[in-house]
Design a protein around this motif. Structure first.
Motif, PDB file in Angstrom:
ATOM      1  N   MET A 183       0.841  -1.213   0.000  1.00  0.00           N
ATOM      2  CA  MET A 183       0.000   0.000   0.000  1.00  0.00           C
ATOM      3  C   MET A 183       0.869   1.254   0.000  1.00  0.00           C
ATOM      4  O   MET A 183       0.661   2.164  -0.788  1.00  0.00           O
ATOM      5  N   ALA A 184       1.863   1.253   0.894  1.00  0.00           N
ATOM      6  CA  ALA A 184       2.743   2.421   0.968  1.00  0.00           C
ATOM      7  C   ALA A 184       3.488   2.608  -0.336  1.00  0.00           C
ATOM      8  O   ALA A 184       3.662   3.744  -0.804  1.00  0.00           O
ATOM      9  N   ASP A 185       3.926   1.503  -0.930  1.00  0.00           N
ATOM     10  CA  ASP A 185       4.664   1.730  -2.168  1.00  0.00           C
ATOM     11  C   ASP A 185       3.752   2.025  -3.344  1.00  0.00           C
ATOM     12  O   ASP A 185       4.196   2.584  -4.337  1.00  0.00           O
ATOM     13  N   GLN A 186       2.484   1.696  -3.238  1.00  0.00           N
ATOM     14  CA  GLN A 186       1.548   2.152  -4.266  1.00  0.00           C
ATOM     15  C   GLN A 186       1.493   3.672  -4.234  1.00  0.00           C
ATOM     16  O   GLN A 186       1.484   4.340  -5.269  1.00  0.00           O
ATOM     17  N   ILE A 187       1.431   4.220  -3.011  1.00  0.00           N
ATOM     18  CA  ILE A 187       1.362   5.672  -2.861  1.00  0.00           C
ATOM     19  C   ILE A 187       2.641   6.312  -3.389  1.00  0.00           C
ATOM     20  O   ILE A 187       2.606   7.319  -4.105  1.00  0.00           O
ATOM     21  N   TYR A 188       3.765   5.716  -3.045  1.00  0.00           N
ATOM     22  CA  TYR A 188       5.045   6.229  -3.522  1.00  0.00           C
ATOM     23  C   TYR A 188       5.066   6.271  -5.046  1.00  0.00           C
ATOM     24  O   TYR A 188       5.467   7.256  -5.660  1.00  0.00           O
ATOM     25  N   ASN A 189       4.602   5.183  -5.658  1.00  0.00           N
ATOM     26  CA  ASN A 189       4.563   5.143  -7.115  1.00  0.00           C
ATOM     27  C   ASN A 189       3.625   6.176  -7.704  1.00  0.00           C
ATOM     28  O   ASN A 189       3.915   6.797  -8.715  1.00  0.00           O
ATOM     29  N   ALA A 190       2.481   6.343  -7.046  1.00  0.00           N
ATOM     30  CA  ALA A 190       1.513   7.319  -7.542  1.00  0.00           C
ATOM     31  C   ALA A 190       2.119   8.718  -7.486  1.00  0.00           C
ATOM     32  O   ALA A 190       1.920   9.531  -8.395  1.00  0.00           O
ATOM     33  N   ILE A 191       2.857   8.999  -6.424  1.00  0.00           N
ATOM     34  CA  ILE A 191       3.491  10.316  -6.306  1.00  0.00           C
ATOM     35  C   ILE A 191       4.527  10.477  -7.410  1.00  0.00           C
ATOM     36  O   ILE A 191       4.634  11.531  -8.047  1.00  0.00           O
ATOM     37  N   PHE A 192       5.283   9.402  -7.645  1.00  0.00           N
ATOM     38  CA  PHE A 192       6.316   9.488  -8.668  1.00  0.00           C
ATOM     39  C   PHE A 192       5.721   9.759 -10.037  1.00  0.00           C
ATOM     40  O   PHE A 192       6.091  10.706 -10.730  1.00  0.00           O
TER      41      PHE A 192
END
Lengths: 290, 396, 291
Positions: free
Chosen positions: C1-10
């Motif tokens: 979940m956290a890395d989904q957010i990170y990817n979305a930000i990227f």
């Protein structure tokens, strides 16, 4: 004569596509004439292409009936679309029709019946070149007649200034919707013809790139009369074939020609035909010569 | 105003057509270095239709290199029984109508003895019927989809042959190796849904996996133009499969490999023909290590014919060949073999050439020993390769 | 979940940088510059060229910014300025940009070939380190940071500087701007320099992240840019940023509840609804319709 026959046989596809593109350009021209910038006609062509092809392949429809059904389906779909987006102006309308086109493309990719990403193959090649040009002639003559009539003048008025036109009692909404639907009908007919011309169709053929391409035909050709979009389609469909010897550099020349034509004739090639009048008007200082 | 407009339109139209007629005779790429002395025998014209522009032009240029190298070497070695082989190379622009136009031109205007191409399967399904009705044999050198030969979707296709290993042969071989050598029992199947090659491959993977008894835990579709596949890869990894299968072209494959490597290094990734390009190794770098695919050819194949080909290619073009170049090169040699056996190679040969192509057997090419099977499809070894230390190495 | 957010930000950051350039030209000049994706691609390849000559990655980004900025100004001189002089309809400008795009992309292809390229080995940071449960990699974090800095810089420029005032005046009313003594041509040149520069940087950063720049890489972003502008508000800079992140988060979220085949339909269907319900987008202040 044998050489000419050979040539015609070899370039049959290009010649056919000149006609198809001219029809598609006219379909966009219709909407542009009422001041609507639409990027949806490639999708309408796609809807008709797939439905007419499926009708001939799976339901055994005779060719003319399949064509008509496809075009009618496209026109039917355009009605709710046109009714909901007519309020949007300019670039908003363009993007809305573009979004519609993308939804259609994704739908084609998701429905198994259409062959999805693999495309529809084995379509009976029923379209002859004369079908295309006969259709084009009918469409072109009809459009030119419309343009010269009172309806055409009203449409031009809408394009110039919607509010003024409305205050003159012109039913703006009805005109715009009619142009939109008629454009979809013509695009649909062309789409059906195209599907039966080349044995196979893919979803990509009716996407954003295609929509932009036919817009280019119409705008580079020019709005003043029906010859404009036809000239635009002729120039840019025949151009790749003409520039074939340049092979590697062909795209560069195409791009350059596009820029040159639009920069020197921003209102389209058709303005060349009005050249004498334009020069005279420019001389007396007219700013905005349409 | 009306009359003048009509006249101008007429002139413009005639001009366009006239120009197109002049432009009609296109770049014929002859082979170089052959003595002009043997002008007794007329040249043998071979058509090549490939994607030099448009989305397929990732493959076209190396195919062009492959056929030109082959033609040059063929002519240096005496040509077609003494006659010079001349290539007529046309661009199909990666579109169906581009392909159809090129095929029409080559069959009716250039009157070639056979055509190699077109590059993409999309184009092939529209262009091949043209050659079929003109009775001009076609050797497909890069079409790997279904319905290209044998049972063609458009009807009779006895003039069409395929020298490029079909995915329907390569993928089952890959799946088998995955099961037997790599112990794969469950997978997640990712695929680009809006691209014919990838969606064909997806269907073939589905069938092969079912036959092999490998469980497909999830099927994830994406778009070939997706700029980021992290969400899809995350969803795939969440299923904890033994391997992730990616049916796509190289672009998305690189994204998948990098993403998988970021989150779960060491996870096995399996692909189709889209993986068989050096670009995967250069762009994905370390992330590409371990990727498995089924190929018709690999660079390091120690077979002497292949080594000769690689050396000649490198000498002429300063870069290693790729699979497309190898298949194009082989395609021309396969055609040459049939032409040599055809009695009189004067003009268009129709069924005489076709019959000889059917009898092709034991031709030595960089792909290995080559013959056609009863469905005009390729008979060759499938090389299931894995990327180890930055190179494709065979697993079988 | 956290890395989904990170990817979305990227990915949202890339969308934002791309859309900002696009929106800038639209808001000041009412032109849909369809050559923007080509400038995006030009950025990635300019950096590639620079790095192949030995330049470090950071310097290459700056070079890409400058080169693309200049290219943008040239684009205007060749393709748009003559049309302005002739009072041509804005549609002509869009068509003109298509022609330029064809040329630029083909030139890139002729030099580099159509295939996927890669930046020289070892020039890009490859370190990955876990923070809690999140896998963070240096490269993408730097990209996100840089993108945010650029967005803030642009906002500052538009809100607080003389140039920014001129651009806003120009966007509001070109004739009045001229009367007020603003050097319109210079302001327009600045607009294109910034727009193209940002687009080019977006291209480099995306190229770095995927390490596979190729001549058609701009196409995918073109359609996204439309979505971003509509959702966030045409002609609004904060709107473009907001729209970009909304789009990237939306794309990732939609995978959770939609079959993957229909994901794009969701994005464009949503776009359509936004157009009907609130065509000016979330932050768009330009309620004026352009005919």
């Amino acid at each position: 004569m044998d050489d000419l026959q050979q040539f015609l046989a070899a370039y049959q596809t290009t010649i056919g596509f000149v006609g198809l593109n001219a029809m598609l350009a006219l379909s966009v021209w219709l909407t542009l004439y009422t001041g609507q910038l639409t990027l949806g006609n490639a999708a309408f062509a796609g809807i008709a292409a797939y439905s007419s092809a499926l009708l001939t392949m799976k339901a055994g429809f005779p060719f003319p009936l399949a064509l008509a059904s496809g075009a009618l389906l496209a026109a039917l779909v355009s009605v709710p679309l046109g009714a909901t987006v007519f309020r949007l102006r300019g670039v908003y309308l363009a993007i809305a029709t573009l979004a519609f086109g993308e939804v259609v493309r994704v739908a084609i990719l998701a429905i198994p019946l259409t062959g999805r990403g693999q495309g529809l193959v084995g379509i009976p090649p029923k379209t002859e070149v004369w079908h295309i040009f006969a259709s084009l002639a009918v469409v072109a003559i009809a459009c030119e007649r419309l343009r010269r009539s009172n309806l055409g003048r009203a449409a031009a008025a809408i394009r110039e200034d919607e509010i003024a036109a409305a205050s003159h009692g012109i039913p703006v909404r009805r005109f715009k919707l009619a142009a939109f639907v008629l454009g979809a009908l013509i695009a649909g007919w062309a789409g059906g013809l195209a599907a039966h011309f080349d044995f196979a169709i893919q979803p990509d053929e009716f996407g954003f790139a295609r929509a932009v391409q036919i817009l280019v035909f119409a705008v580079v050709g020019g709005i003043p009369n029906v010859l404009g979009p036809i000239l635009g389609a002729l120039l840019f469909t025949a151009l790749p074939a003409v520039l074939q010897p340049l092979q590697e550099y062909r795209d560069i020349f195409q791009g350059a020609i596009l820029v040159l034509v639009i920069v020197f004739l921003p209102r389209g090639l058709a303005t060349l035909l009005e050249l004498r009048r334009t020069i005279r008007l420019r001389r007396v200082g007219a700013q905005d010569v349409a | 105003m009306e009359k003048r407009s009509k006249r101008i339109l007429g002139i413009v139209g005639a001009l366009a057509i006239a120009l197109a007629a002049c432009g009609g005779t296109t770049g014929t790429s002859g082979a170089s270095g052959s003595p002009q002395g043997s002008a007794a025998k007329p040249d043998v014209k071979v058509g090549v239709v490939i994607s030099l522009t448009g989305v397929g032009n990732v493959y076209g240029p190396t195919q062009k290199n492959g056929v030109e190298l082959a033609a040059q070497r063929i002519n240096d070695a005496g040509g077609v029984n003494g006659a010079k082989m001349v290539l007529v190379i046309d661009d199909d622009q990666s579109t169906t109508d581009g392909g159809v136009t090129a095929f029409r031109k080559q069959t009716s205007q250039d009157r070639v003895v056979a055509i190699l191409g077109p590059t993409l399967s999309n184009t092939a399904v529209a262009a091949h019927p043209v050659a079929q009705s003109a009775q001009t044999p076609v050797i497909a050198i890069s079409n790997t989809g279904d319905g290209i030969v044998g049972k063609c979707t458009y009807g009779k296709c006895d003039y069409i042959f395929r020298a490029s290993l079909g995915e329907s042969t390569a993928i089952p071989a890959t799946v088998n190796i995955a099961k037997t050598k790599l112990n794969v029992k469950s997978v997640v199947l990712m695929y680009a849904q809006d691209d014919k090659f990838s969606s064909d491959g997806f269907a073939i993977f589905q069938k092969a996996l079912a036959t092999a008894g490998i469980t497909v835990k999830k099927e994830i579709a994406f778009s070939k133009t997706d700029v980021d596949l992290s969400a899809q890869v995350t969803a795939a990894l969440a299923e904890s499969p033994d391997a992730i299968i990616d049916s796509s072209l190289a672009g998305p494959a690189i994204l998948v490999l990098k993403e998988v490597n970021r989150r779960k290094p060491g996870m096995l990734v399996i692909g189709g023909n889209g993986f068989n390009t050096p670009a995967i190794i250069t762009s994905a770098g370390a992330a590409a290590e371990g990727a498995v695919s089924g190929a018709a050819w690999y660079l390091g194949n120690p077979d002497p014919i292949n080594k000769e080909f690689v050396a000649a290619y490198k000498a002429k073009y300063n870069v290693d060949p790729d699979q497309f170049a190898a298949q194009a090169y082989s395609g021309l040699y396969i055609l040459l073999d049939a032409l040599k056996r055809t009695p009189t190679v004067t003009s268009v040969l129709h069924d005489k050439l076709r019959d000889q192509i059917e009898l092709t057997t034991g031709v030595k090419t960089p792909l290995g020993e080559f013959s056609f099977n009863a469905s005009h499809d390729v008979n060759q070894k499938v090389y299931v390769v894995q990327i180890k230390n930055g190179a494709f190495t065979p697993l079988n | 979940m956290a890395d989904q957010i990170y990817n979305a930000i990227f990915i949202g950051s890339i969308y934002a940088l791309f859309a900002l350039g696009f929106t800038l030209v639209f808001s000041v000049l009412d032109i849909l510059n369809l050559a923007h994706p080509a400038l995006f691609t030009l950025g990635a390849f300019t950096a590639l060229f620079a790095m192949q000559q030995g330049m470090p990655a950071a310097a290459a980004v700056i070079v890409a910014f400058v080169v693309c900025g200049i290219a943008g100004v040239l684009l205007d001189r060749i393709a748009f300025a003559p049309l302005r002089r002739r009072n041509a309809p804005p549609l002509s400008a869009m068509i003109s940009s298509i022609g330029v795009s064809l040329i630029v992309i083909r030139l890139i292809q002729l030099k580099y070939g159509p295939d996927l390229q890669a930046y020289p080995a070892g020039t890009l940071p490859a370190a990955v380190f876990p923070i809690g449960g999140l896998l963070v990699d240096t490269l993408r974090s730097v990209i996100i940071g840089l993108a945010v800095v650029l967005m803030l810089a642009l906002t500052y420029l538009v809100r607080r500087t003389q140039l920014g005032r001129e651009l806003r005046a120009l966007a509001e009313n070109p004739r009045a701007a001229r009367i007020l003594g603003i050097d319109v041509e210079r302001a327009i040149a600045a607009t294109f320099f910034l727009s193209a520069g940002l687009g080019g940087v977006a291209g480099v950063l995306y190229g770095f992240a995927t390490n596979s720049p190729f001549s058609q890489m701009g196409l995918a972003f073109e359609l996204k840019a439309f979505a971003v502008m509509i959702v966030g508000g045409m002609g609004s800079i904060p709107g473009a940023v907001l729209g970009a992140y909304l789009l990237s988060f939306g794309e990732i979220a939609s995978l959770a509840f939609l079959p993957s085949e229909l994901r794009d339909a969701f994005a464009f269907g949503l776009l359509f609804v936004v157009l009907l319900v609130r065509p000016t987008g979330i932050l768009g202040q330009r309620a004026v319709d352009r005919v």
